[in-house]
Design an enzyme around this catalytic site. Structure first.
Site: not given
Ligand code: A5P
Length: 225
Positions: A30, A84, A86, A101, A107
């Protein structure tokens, strides 16, 4: 500073400050994760030694272009730190919706194998309850997806097969995604269990108990949940 990209960058760079020499990293997917990768690459140019496991083919390509060494589960069963993004964060519990995504399965595998999971978001991702404007992605086997979709809908959500132009969107794992609109997810654990019990469902975008910390980019600085 309050445009969305600046707030994402603020959160991403704060997350990358947690990276230490020698770590094996989970590299998220993302736009926020892309900003984190840029910050990691800058630190590598200053001497940081790390290797990363990418959560999507897109992230693997970006890491490669930025000079971030890639590794895999064949060499590492545990990761030190995953960074990461969200799509939505329930403020009180740090339960997440991910998969906007389409990378939710990788993930989730990477997050579950990580000692620490740092989620970087801009403030627009925070919610008191999950759902509403943000649909819950559910990754399903392409075989029989129509029957799987009917069973998902019977749980009580409005479902739509994710498309890429005129064709179904295909994940890195070769699967489809059913996006589920739910007004309010009052019981994420129960919903996740009900969805995962349906034959054909591979994973949901609900990340429960996986985020160690959520770093929120706000106009006045970062907030840590
Ligand atoms: C990818 O599948 C998602 O889980 C992303 O982490 C999520 O969509 C966040 O994306 P942005 O950082 O682009 O908002």
């Amino acid at each position: 500073m309050n445009d969305t990209t600046s707030l994402k960058r603020l959160a991403a760079e704060e997350a990358v400050a947690e990276v230490e020499d020698g770590m094996v990293l989970g590299l998220g997917s993302g736009s926020t994760s892309a900003l984190a990768l840029e910050a990691i690459a800058r630190r590598i140019r200053s001497g940081l030694r790390v290797a990363g496991i990418a959560t999507s083919e897109r992230t693997a390509g970006l890491a490669d272009r930025l000079g971030i060494p890639l590794t895999g589960f064949d060499r590492h069963r545990r990761l030190d730190l995953t960074i990461d993004g969200a799509d939505q964060v329930e403020r009180a519990t740090r339960t997440l919706i991910k998969g906007g995504g389409g990378a939710l399965l990788r993930e989730k595998i990477v997050a579950a194998a990580s000692d620490r999971v740092v989620i970087a978001v801009d403030q627009s991702k925070l919610a008191d309850r999950l759902g509403g404007a943000v649909a819950l992605p559910v990754e399903v086997v392409s075989f029989g997806w129509q029957a799987t979709q009917e069973k998902i809908a019977a749980i009580g959500c409005a479902t739509a097969l994710r498309t890429d132009g005129a064709r179904p969107f295909v994940t890195d794992g070769g699967n489809y995604i059913i996006d589920c609109a739910i007004a309010e997810i009052a019981d994420p654990l129960g919903l996740d269990a009900a969805l995962c019990a349906i034959p054909g469902v591979i994973a949901t975008g609900l990340f429960i108990g996986l985020a160690t910390v959520v770093i929120v980019g706000c106009p006045g600085g970062v907030e840590r949940l």
